[in-house]
Scaffold this motif. Sequence first.
Motif, PDB file in Angstrom:
ATOM      1  N   MET A 160      24.405  27.305  -3.245  1.00 16.51           N
ATOM      2  CA  MET A 160      23.654  28.445  -2.726  1.00 16.51           C
ATOM      3  C   MET A 160      24.292  29.755  -3.184  1.00 16.51           C
ATOM      4  SD  MET A 160      22.306  29.164   1.087  1.00 16.51           S
ATOM      5  CE  MET A 160      21.620  30.761   1.553  1.00 16.51           C
ATOM      6  N   GLN A 161      25.621  29.811  -3.138  1.00 16.29           N
ATOM      7  CA  GLN A 161      26.300  31.029  -3.588  1.00 16.29           C
ATOM      8  C   GLN A 161      26.038  31.282  -5.069  1.00 16.29           C
ATOM      9  OE1 GLN A 161      30.443  30.672  -2.546  1.00 16.29           O
ATOM     10  NE2 GLN A 161      30.108  31.394  -0.461  1.00 16.29           N
ATOM     11  N   LEU A 162      26.001  30.215  -5.872  1.00 17.60           N
ATOM     12  CA  LEU A 162      25.767  30.384  -7.306  1.00 17.60           C
ATOM     13  C   LEU A 162      24.448  31.090  -7.574  1.00 17.60           C
ATOM     14  CD1 LEU A 162      26.359  29.739 -10.322  1.00 17.60           C
ATOM     15  CD2 LEU A 162      25.183  27.561  -9.953  1.00 17.60           C
ATOM     16  N   TYR A 163      23.370  30.663  -6.905  1.00 12.64           N
ATOM     17  CA  TYR A 163      22.061  31.260  -7.181  1.00 12.64           C
ATOM     18  C   TYR A 163      21.936  32.657  -6.573  1.00 12.64           C
ATOM     19  CZ  TYR A 163      20.715  26.863  -9.241  1.00 12.64           C
ATOM     20  OH  TYR A 163      20.654  25.773 -10.070  1.00 12.64           O
ATOM     21  N   VAL A 164      22.652  32.923  -5.490  1.00 20.03           N
ATOM     22  CA  VAL A 164      22.693  34.298  -4.970  1.00 20.03           C
ATOM     23  C   VAL A 164      23.412  35.200  -5.965  1.00 20.03           C
ATOM     24  CG1 VAL A 164      23.629  35.766  -3.159  1.00 20.03           C
ATOM     25  CG2 VAL A 164      22.574  33.601  -2.548  1.00 20.03           C
ATOM     26  N   LEU A 165      24.540  34.730  -6.491  1.00 22.66           N
ATOM     27  CA  LEU A 165      25.314  35.536  -7.447  1.00 22.66           C
ATOM     28  C   LEU A 165      24.529  35.763  -8.739  1.00 22.66           C
ATOM     29  CD1 LEU A 165      28.816  33.901  -6.913  1.00 22.66           C
ATOM     30  CD2 LEU A 165      28.112  36.184  -6.183  1.00 22.66           C
ATOM     31  N   LYS A 166      23.736  34.779  -9.160  1.00 25.54           N
ATOM     32  CA  LYS A 166      22.892  34.981 -10.344  1.00 25.54           C
ATOM     33  C   LYS A 166      21.909  36.128 -10.121  1.00 25.54           C
ATOM     34  CE  LYS A 166      22.679  30.478 -12.685  1.00 25.54           C
ATOM     35  NZ  LYS A 166      21.774  29.429 -13.181  1.00 25.54           N
ATOM     36  N   LEU A 167      21.300  36.145  -8.927  1.00 20.09           N
ATOM     37  CA  LEU A 167      20.327  37.200  -8.619  1.00 20.09           C
ATOM     38  C   LEU A 167      21.003  38.558  -8.505  1.00 20.09           C
ATOM     39  CD1 LEU A 167      18.187  35.237  -6.034  1.00 20.09           C
ATOM     40  CD2 LEU A 167      17.361  36.130  -8.207  1.00 20.09           C
ATOM     41  N   LEU A 168      22.234  38.578  -8.013  1.00 20.80           N
ATOM     42  CA  LEU A 168      22.962  39.843  -7.945  1.00 20.80           C
ATOM     43  C   LEU A 168      23.385  40.297  -9.341  1.00 20.80           C
ATOM     44  CD1 LEU A 168      25.156  39.275  -4.764  1.00 20.80           C
ATOM     45  CD2 LEU A 168      23.342  40.973  -5.038  1.00 20.80           C
TER      46      LEU A 168
END
Length: 839
Positions: A710-718
């Motif tokens: 979940m953190q990976l895809y949040v960081l991608k969007l950021l």
Amino acid sequence: MQAEDMEVPIINNLNDNGDRQRPKGKDVFKDQQKESESSMESPNLEFEYGDSDMLTAELSELYSYTEEPEFALNRDYFEEDFRSHARGRRWTELTVDEQRTYVMRLLDALEVTDRDKRLKVARAILYLAQGVFDECDTEVDVLHWSRHNIFLLYDMGIFTALLELLSMEIDNSQACSSAVRKPAISLADSTELRVLLSIMYLMVETVRVQTEDDRPEWRAARETFKNELGSPLYNGEPFALLLFTMVTKFCSMNAPHFPMKKVLLLLWKTVLFTLGGFEELQQMKVGARERLSLPPLPEDSIKVVRAMRAASPPASAMELIEQQQQQKRGRRSRRSAFVDSLEGDSPFPKKQPLVKQDSLDTYNERDPFKNDDARDEEDDPEDTDSGIEGEVDPLDRDVIIQPPPPPPPLRPPTERVNFPKGLPWAPKVREKDIEHFLETSRNKFIGFTLGNDTETLVGLPRPIHESVKTLKQHKYVSVSEIQIKREEDLLQCPLSLGEEEVEETPAEILYVGMLPSLSQYVIALLKLLLAAAPTSKAKTDSINILADVLPEEMPITVLQSMKLGIDVNRHKEIIVKAISALLLLLLKHLKLNHIYQFEIVSQHLVFANCIPLILKFFNQNIMSYISAKNSICVLDFPHCVVHEMPELTAESLEAGDNNQFCWRNLFSCINLLRILNKLTKWKHSRTMMLVVFKSAPILKRALKVKQAMMQLYVLKLLKIQTKYLGRQWRKSNMKTMSAIYQKVRHRLNDDWAYGNDIDARPWDFQAEECALRESIEKFNSRRYDKNKNGDFAPVDNCLQSVLGQRVELPEDFHYSYEMWLEREVFSQPIQWEGLLQNP
């Protein structure tokens, strides 16, 4: 139905900087303290992402708790009919041939015209599919007999018979009109549909899941069933299209009694079964690259993500204040500390200072596995993002924050997982990036460019040669780029390249069937997602998705009300789970099948306000959503049909289960983040939508969930929007920037962290989307238009041949023939001289 009909979710309570508006005074300190304690104590979530949850969980989610009395009803109808056939014997005691004979008898009974008798037979079949639980002692026995019976039912042709009955129920105009007129719809209005959909779901889900002890004939039956569901065998279209039709009919208010949760679950599992899950998709991607003679993938993304560790969420302002105060208290002389140690021989250990663990130690940290639940935050989803935004740069601080002491090891060092040193992903470079780099270098050193030439390096200094060599070593050509290039060639040279051979894959068959009504399907799914989202407020004109959960008689006691409240929340969570998984599967499979099929679905999603809808979904207390306990374990199937029902109390309902998190909610969150990534990747205008909708603080709150994927895809969007958030944001969020550097794949010449080319790229949403739509329409017209290549069709120039063709005329033409002749021939002046003149 137009995309404009879709309600735009508005994200409120945000100030001009994109932060949540904060309460004043003492509440600020309290909220910061709560956030500090919550984020400090949240443990790593031991969650493994997959195509679906465990089989028992997936089966239990099919039934709402309100349907629990119907289990006994199914058993009674079965035993009433079976008693006359078996003469005192039990189903589990019959031979396979005797079981086949009885199933054939049930199949014949489904053909009767009496609706009530058909329903009784369908309930008896459902009882068989549920595993004849009254003859079983354990849950394992129920699942064993359920599997045995379902393969038997499929072999006897039950699914095809059920499909005909389902089509009859869908077209039952009397039931639809009576449901439209009713002020309140309950379970009783959808009884027949629920029974049929339940049997079909149990068959699809059970056959789909493979086990090690499957018989060879079962493995063959699985492949046959998979091909049947994905082929246009049912009324000339795949089975999934019938379910899509049910969804649109429900959302257009023409059939408000449809049990939408069961329809969506069956639709998701049908698409998952026919197209394949994420593991199969990875294998298909490898095969596609081999066929196109492309180099293999640099790594298996599924394995890389599973090996990742979650980073600690960024520190809030409250935590920094706590740390500074601890440092000030620690500035005592060694002598006073020594005196304190002599005086304070207390049996109680001293309280350790609250210290934030640095997220830079992602690969080295080992958080102990905690069994206690993460402390739920308060109802207010405010998590002091403005405090996080204003985090002081560690380089500018006078007080040096000491690193926390290492946690005591819980396991021997030999069991420690060894993570690779360095970055988890191999960097990638696109052909466009190399061309852009060379264009810039040539303009700088030579003064002119050579177009798309990436080989000629004459006149460029040696460091540029080395840079180009490094870029080419990491060059990555995707399947999508090959498909786009092939499409351009086919449009430019339609005659010389000839007809394109399109492989009839399940994804291709599904896309062709969905294409005429694609926008309606997408809008209907998003309407249901909006209605089921926890942040949505009830409105009078919104869709009623609770038709298959509300009982005929509303609860009268507090306990019944609590049970129904849990059931309603669980119902909504399951709908979100099914829709998010379905949309992600469609996007991923269509992207591999052809990039323009993916792009048209993406564009319909964007035009139907999918981006703000997902952001609105995450604009809540996400930790509370993921740790929600909207389930009653003793009422879950198959537990409820094997064990005696204990007495339910308000305390037991409030306690819920002992799980650290809710699997379906975390699964839904990851799916929605992945969809958002799919929609915005390489799309400048859609990335700017994330900035305009002030998504950064919303996404940063999602980093509180300590789950690596979940953190990976949040960081991608950021990452894709950091260059547009300004230098101050990047300076205030250095830990987030460090986590992006550690976890997200690098593009070697991507200027994501500095934002030097912001002014060079104007934001024209309409122009970019229109250009994409033009390419999509050309693709659809070339490949799927029945009258394609009309400009290049041969022309018959022979006069006698043309006059000799038979022309179909309407039946009444000879009545008005003379009038037509007068109007079209005699009254039209013909300039015969003009034919003789030179053109």
